[in-house]
Design an enzyme around this catalytic site. Structure first.
Site, PDB file in Angstrom:
ATOM      1  N   GLY A 281     -37.336 175.977 128.073  1.00  0.00           N
ATOM      2  CA  GLY A 281     -37.786 174.611 128.041  1.00  0.00           C
ATOM      3  C   GLY A 281     -39.173 174.527 127.478  1.00  0.00           C
ATOM      4  N   GLY A 325     -35.719 179.859 124.630  1.00  0.00           N
ATOM      5  CA  GLY A 325     -35.152 179.775 123.504  1.00  0.00           C
ATOM      6  C   GLY A 325     -36.338 179.483 122.477  1.00  0.00           C
ATOM      7  N   ARG A 326     -36.612 178.403 122.295  1.00  0.00           N
ATOM      8  CA  ARG A 326     -37.320 177.898 121.176  1.00  0.00           C
ATOM      9  C   ARG A 326     -38.815 178.382 121.278  1.00  0.00           C
ATOM     10  NH1 ARG A 326     -37.175 172.300 119.553  1.00  0.00           N
ATOM     11  NH2 ARG A 326     -36.047 171.855 121.662  1.00  0.00           N
ATOM     12  N   CYS A 394     -25.922 163.903 100.268  1.00  0.00           N
ATOM     13  CA  CYS A 394     -25.431 162.457 100.038  1.00  0.00           C
ATOM     14  C   CYS A 394     -25.739 161.368 101.239  1.00  0.00           C
ATOM     15  CB  CYS A 394     -24.192 162.407  99.529  1.00  0.00           C
ATOM     16  SG  CYS A 394     -24.057 163.262  97.914  1.00  0.00           S
ATOM     17  N   GLU A 395     -27.043 161.317 101.591  1.00  0.00           N
ATOM     18  CA  GLU A 395     -27.169 160.606 102.688  1.00  0.00           C
ATOM     19  C   GLU A 395     -28.763 160.278 102.731  1.00  0.00           C
ATOM     20  OE1 GLU A 395     -24.947 161.404 105.775  1.00  0.00           O
ATOM     21  OE2 GLU A 395     -26.329 161.051 107.470  1.00  0.00           O
TER      22      GLU A 395
END
Ligand code: LLP
Length: 471
Positions: A281, A325-326, A394-395
């Site tokens: 975290g 992780g991050r 395409c968004e």
């Protein structure tokens, strides 16, 4: 220097430049924007791991994930060393590989004596194929299939059991006896919902009571008593995780103290546990105004809280695990894109488009995440333009960075987005059938391909065209 408003909007100045540092300087990687080996060379060019970024793009194509081995290894070492320094008992750092799971990264984490947290059969398979010792692998997820539980049991890794359904399935598996290893008893931990709130995006909070993860803390007595009677299961400890990209230390201290209470309660129910896993975290700096604690400060806060709580409860110190992780991998990686078209809408906005976007980095569209970028071939140019970096999908929502302050760009310039090591490749998709980008590992002027770029053939590999549809 670039100054930043708390909203993340940059104001005037030059491009963000890597701080000049000696290689010995012990920065905490999660408090930096660029990998620690980032340098400007030949006046204008960005270099990472001793490799020129524009040359890497010529060699390996664009977009390209560039992973700096030194930054990743330093983060692993800082976690490990901090536990050695601040914890009097045994400890084990696991890499939460959901941040980025592939053979090379699992192998690096293992070579730094880290274990691996995996969140599916696929991540488990990858870690095993990378040669990670199963005794150092922990399997998570809130809905592990029978096949995944069997695979994990056979492999000998530890299963972090999330709910009654999994618990009962595991007992069935164990009672039937796993083929080849008749007397095998699954090694498990129990995941509990801590009911601790923290300030982060609601999609990446997990510790609150209204969460899909873990056993309800109101049924602990029943759970502990039940598990204590299952001699076929080898239950070694408890697990909890409160969320991700967290800058506060207090929720982690609170969690540590709460977990020691649970340990005491388990003991009272006849369940003698020896391990606590406090999850991950710790946040990272994505933009200048982000101010996470260092890896060392985070570890220290947790170790102190566990030790204090154990002293006051008169309990022996458990083996302490955590699973970041991050904060291990995010800062070690940048993504290099090639700038293509642009569109100036007078007095409204200038769009500058790159050759990737939400398929290689879905975080901005999913969590409104903010990123910083530089132009790798114009490092000494002044930042004079505020532009919107658009992806090529395409968004309309496929915007990588709002209000990026950059030098004037031209087609062919290389845009480098920072802090993309976590939850980018691992959440990448083939939306619009874009092939997934390649990733290279850089160290000491050498670049090794660790993930090959997908080809158009790869895109149709799983397609099947029924005979009657053939044209
Ligand atoms: N342990 C468990 C049980 C987790 O669920 C997670 C992250 C971690 C450890 C590692 O947390 P970290 O140290 O990386 O914060 N896709 C989101 C993040 C989802 C996090 C999922 N669980 C994002 O891109 O921000």
């Amino acid at each position: 220097m670039v100054s930043t408003h708390p909203t993340g909007v940059q104001h005037s100045g030059s491009q963000y430049l890597p701080p000049s540092r000696s290689t010995e300087a012990n920065a905490s990687p999660n408090q930096e924007l660029l990998p620690l080996t980032a340098r400007v060379h030949h006046h204008d060019f960005l270099q990472i791991g001793g490799c020129d970024v524009t040359t890497l793009v010529k060699q390996f194509g664009s977009p390209l994930y560039i992973l700096d081995e030194e930054t990743l290894r330093l983060a692993c070492q800082q976690y490990r060393d901090a536990f050695k320094q601040y914890y009097k008992g045994e400890s084990q750092v696991l890499y939460a590989s959901k941040a980025w799971n592939c053979l090379a990264i699992c192998a690096i984490a293992a070579s730094e004596a880290l274990g691996i947290d995996v969140a599916s059969g696929g991540e488990l398979y990858t870690a095993l194929q990378a040669g990670v010792n199963p005794e150092k692998i922990y399997l998570h997820s809130n809905n592990k299939s029978r096949e995944e539980l069997l695979f994990a049991t056979e492999s000998g890794c530890t299963i972090v059991v999330d709910n009654w359904h999994e618990l009962k399935t595991l007992i069935e598996i164990a009672e039937k006896g796993v083929p080849l290893t008749a007397s095998l008893s699954p090694r498990i931990m129990l995941r509990l919902t801590p009911g601790i709130e923290c300030h982060t995006h609601e999609y990446i909070r997990t510790g609150q009571i209204d969460s899909k993860f873990g056993f309800d803390p109101n049924e602990l007595k029943e759970l502990f008593t039940f598990v204590s009677k299952q001699s076929i299961l080898n239950c070694v400890g408890l697990h909890a995780h409160i969320g991700s990209q967290i800058f506060e230390r207090q929720p982690h201290r609170d969690l540590a103290a709460l977990m020691v209470d649970w340990l005491r309660d388990a003991l009272k129910c006849g369940l003698n546990l020896t391990e606590l896993n406090v999850g991950g975290g710790l946040g990272i700096k994505y933009i200048e105004s982000d101010d996470p604690p260092s890896i060392e400060e985070w570890v220290k806060a947790i170790c102190e809280a566990i030790q204090e709580a154990c002293t006051s409860e008169n309990l022996p110190l458990p083996k302490l695990l955590c699973e970041p992780g991050r904060s291990l991998i995010a800062t070690a990686c940048v993504t290099a894109y090639t700038i293509g078209s642009s569109k100036v809408i007078p007095e409204i906005r200038t769009y500058v488009a790159i050759d990737g976007g939400m398929s290689d980095n879905p975080r901005p569209i999913t969590y409104q995440s903010v990123y910083r970028a530089v132009v790798a071939n114009k490092m000494s140019f002044a930042s004079t333009e505020t532009v919107t970096i658009a992806g090529k999908h395409c968004e309309s929502g496929d915007i990588l960075i709002h209000n990026a302050l950059l030098p004037k760009t031209e087609p062919g310039d290389i845009l480098v987005v920072m802090g993309t090591g976590a939850y980018n490749y691992s959440m990448a998709s083939n939306y619009n059938r874009l092939p997934r980008s390649a990733a290279v590992l850089v160290a000491n002027g050498e670049a090794n391909l660790i993930l090959q770029r997908e080809t158009y053939q790869d895109l149709i590999r799983q397609d099947r065209l029924p005979e009657r549809l053939k044209i």
